[in-house]
Design a protein around this motif. Structure first.
Motif, PDB file in Angstrom:
ATOM      1  N   UNK A 195       0.956  -1.479  -0.149  1.00 10.16           N
ATOM      2  CA  UNK A 195       0.505  -0.163  -0.148  1.00 10.16           C
ATOM      3  C   UNK A 195       1.252   0.981   0.327  1.00 10.16           C
ATOM      4  N   UNK A 196       0.403   2.219  -0.947  1.00 11.03           N
ATOM      5  CA  UNK A 196       1.963   3.448  -1.063  1.00 11.03           C
ATOM      6  C   UNK A 196       1.159   4.334   0.583  1.00 11.03           C
ATOM      7  N   UNK A 197       1.662   4.079   1.044  1.00  7.34           N
ATOM      8  CA  UNK A 197       1.719   5.232   2.497  1.00  7.34           C
ATOM      9  C   UNK A 197       2.293   6.645   2.537  1.00  7.34           C
ATOM     10  N   UNK A 198       2.317   7.093   3.530  1.00 12.22           N
ATOM     11  CA  UNK A 198       2.709   8.429   4.288  1.00 12.22           C
ATOM     12  C   UNK A 198       3.677   8.201   5.641  1.00 12.22           C
ATOM     13  N   UNK A 199       4.145   8.035   6.095  1.00 14.77           N
ATOM     14  CA  UNK A 199       4.522   7.560   7.755  1.00 14.77           C
ATOM     15  C   UNK A 199       4.983   8.894   8.280  1.00 14.77           C
ATOM     16  N   UNK A 200       4.765   8.959   9.656  1.00 13.15           N
ATOM     17  CA  UNK A 200       5.122  10.243  10.055  1.00 13.15           C
ATOM     18  C   UNK A 200       6.371   9.447  11.907  1.00 13.15           C
ATOM     19  N   UNK A 201       7.462   9.434  12.185  1.00 11.87           N
ATOM     20  CA  UNK A 201       8.333   9.309  12.371  1.00 11.87           C
ATOM     21  C   UNK A 201       8.109   7.639  12.118  1.00 11.87           C
ATOM     22  N   UNK A 202       8.083   6.987  11.306  1.00 10.21           N
ATOM     23  CA  UNK A 202       8.693   5.684  11.543  1.00 10.21           C
ATOM     24  C   UNK A 202       7.254   4.864  11.488  1.00 10.21           C
ATOM     25  N   UNK A 203       6.311   5.165  10.864  1.00  7.44           N
ATOM     26  CA  UNK A 203       4.679   5.126  11.456  1.00  7.44           C
ATOM     27  C   UNK A 203       3.638   5.296  10.604  1.00  7.44           C
ATOM     28  N   UNK A 204       3.381   4.480   9.779  1.00  9.21           N
ATOM     29  CA  UNK A 204       2.349   4.945   8.286  1.00  9.21           C
ATOM     30  C   UNK A 204       1.272   5.901   9.469  1.00  9.21           C
ATOM     31  N   UNK A 205       0.904   6.907   8.517  1.00  7.72           N
ATOM     32  CA  UNK A 205      -0.487   7.764   9.191  1.00  7.72           C
ATOM     33  C   UNK A 205      -1.734   7.911   8.459  1.00  7.72           C
ATOM     34  N   UNK A 206      -1.023   7.518   7.015  1.00  4.30           N
ATOM     35  CA  UNK A 206      -2.136   7.197   5.479  1.00  4.30           C
ATOM     36  C   UNK A 206      -1.656   6.480   4.503  1.00  4.30           C
ATOM     37  N   UNK A 207      -2.690   5.773   3.836  1.00  5.22           N
ATOM     38  CA  UNK A 207      -2.247   5.156   2.578  1.00  5.22           C
ATOM     39  C   UNK A 207      -3.105   5.277   1.240  1.00  5.22           C
ATOM     40  N   UNK A 208      -2.863   4.415  -0.057  1.00  2.01           N
ATOM     41  CA  UNK A 208      -3.844   4.540  -0.525  1.00  2.01           C
ATOM     42  C   UNK A 208      -4.250   2.941  -0.745  1.00  2.01           C
ATOM     43  N   UNK A 209      -5.181   2.589  -0.346  1.00  2.00           N
ATOM     44  CA  UNK A 209      -5.733   1.293  -0.485  1.00  2.00           C
ATOM     45  C   UNK A 209      -7.149   0.560  -1.977  1.00  2.00           C
ATOM     46  N   UNK A 210      -6.945  -0.356  -2.468  1.00  2.00           N
ATOM     47  CA  UNK A 210      -8.240  -0.943  -3.198  1.00  2.00           C
ATOM     48  C   UNK A 210      -9.009  -0.119  -3.511  1.00  2.00           C
ATOM     49  N   UNK A 211      -9.851   0.067  -1.633  1.00  2.00           N
ATOM     50  CA  UNK A 211     -11.054   0.805  -1.881  1.00  2.00           C
ATOM     51  C   UNK A 211     -10.937   2.090  -1.464  1.00  2.00           C
ATOM     52  N   UNK A 212     -10.371   3.219  -1.427  1.00  2.00           N
ATOM     53  CA  UNK A 212     -10.154   4.124  -0.661  1.00  2.00           C
ATOM     54  C   UNK A 212      -9.054   4.560  -0.262  1.00  2.00           C
ATOM     55  N   UNK A 213      -8.832   6.327   0.790  1.00  2.00           N
ATOM     56  CA  UNK A 213      -7.308   6.707   1.789  1.00  2.00           C
ATOM     57  C   UNK A 213      -7.951   6.132   2.482  1.00  2.00           C
ATOM     58  N   UNK A 214      -6.707   5.585   3.095  1.00  2.00           N
ATOM     59  CA  UNK A 214      -7.036   4.479   4.654  1.00  2.00           C
ATOM     60  C   UNK A 214      -6.457   6.010   5.698  1.00  2.00           C
ATOM     61  N   UNK A 215      -7.370   6.157   6.654  1.00  2.00           N
ATOM     62  CA  UNK A 215      -6.545   7.217   7.279  1.00  2.00           C
ATOM     63  C   UNK A 215      -6.221   6.293   8.754  1.00  2.00           C
ATOM     64  N   UNK A 216      -4.841   6.687  10.104  1.00  2.00           N
ATOM     65  CA  UNK A 216      -4.737   6.521  10.885  1.00  2.00           C
ATOM     66  C   UNK A 216      -5.535   7.867  11.983  1.00  2.00           C
ATOM     67  N   UNK A 217      -6.762   7.486  12.509  1.00  2.00           N
ATOM     68  CA  UNK A 217      -6.680   8.869  13.371  1.00  2.00           C
ATOM     69  C   UNK A 217      -6.992   8.607  14.720  1.00  2.00           C
ATOM     70  N   UNK A 218      -6.397   8.586  15.184  1.00  2.00           N
ATOM     71  CA  UNK A 218      -6.089   8.978  16.898  1.00  2.00           C
ATOM     72  C   UNK A 218      -7.496  10.149  17.698  1.00  2.00           C
TER      73      UNK A 218
END
Length: 81
Positions: free
Chosen positions: A1-24
């Motif tokens: 999954x193509x993704x964006x990381x912050x401090x080495x952790x994935x925070x959002x990325x593109x999946x087959x069904x849409x954009x996936x966001x980690x929202x704390x």
């Protein structure tokens, strides 16, 4: 999954069904899940959802940028609730 990381952790990325966001942040998480077609991320497809992760479909792509900024700015050391 193509993704964006912050401090080495994935925070959002593109999946087959849409954009996936980690929202704390609970308020942002609820707002994202309220978008039409949005749902919790289940990468295995077996009902094992990642509780802090929300999939936002392409039909709601206008929300992706704001959610990406939210995801980047949140504390990803927070354990799932």
């Amino acid at each position: 999954m193509p993704c964006v990381k912050r401090a080495g952790k994935v925070v959002f990325g593109l999946s087959r069904t849409g954009m996936v966001f980690k929202l704390t942040d609970p308020n942002v998480h609820v707002r994202a899940l309220a978008l039409p077609g949005a749902h919790l991320f289940d990468p295995s497809g077996r009902g094992e959802v990642f509780r802090q992760w929300v999939v936002v479909p392409p039909a709601q792509g206008g929300e992706w940028e704001a959610l990406a900024y939210e995801a980047l700015g949140q504390d990803h050391g927070v354990p799932p609730g």
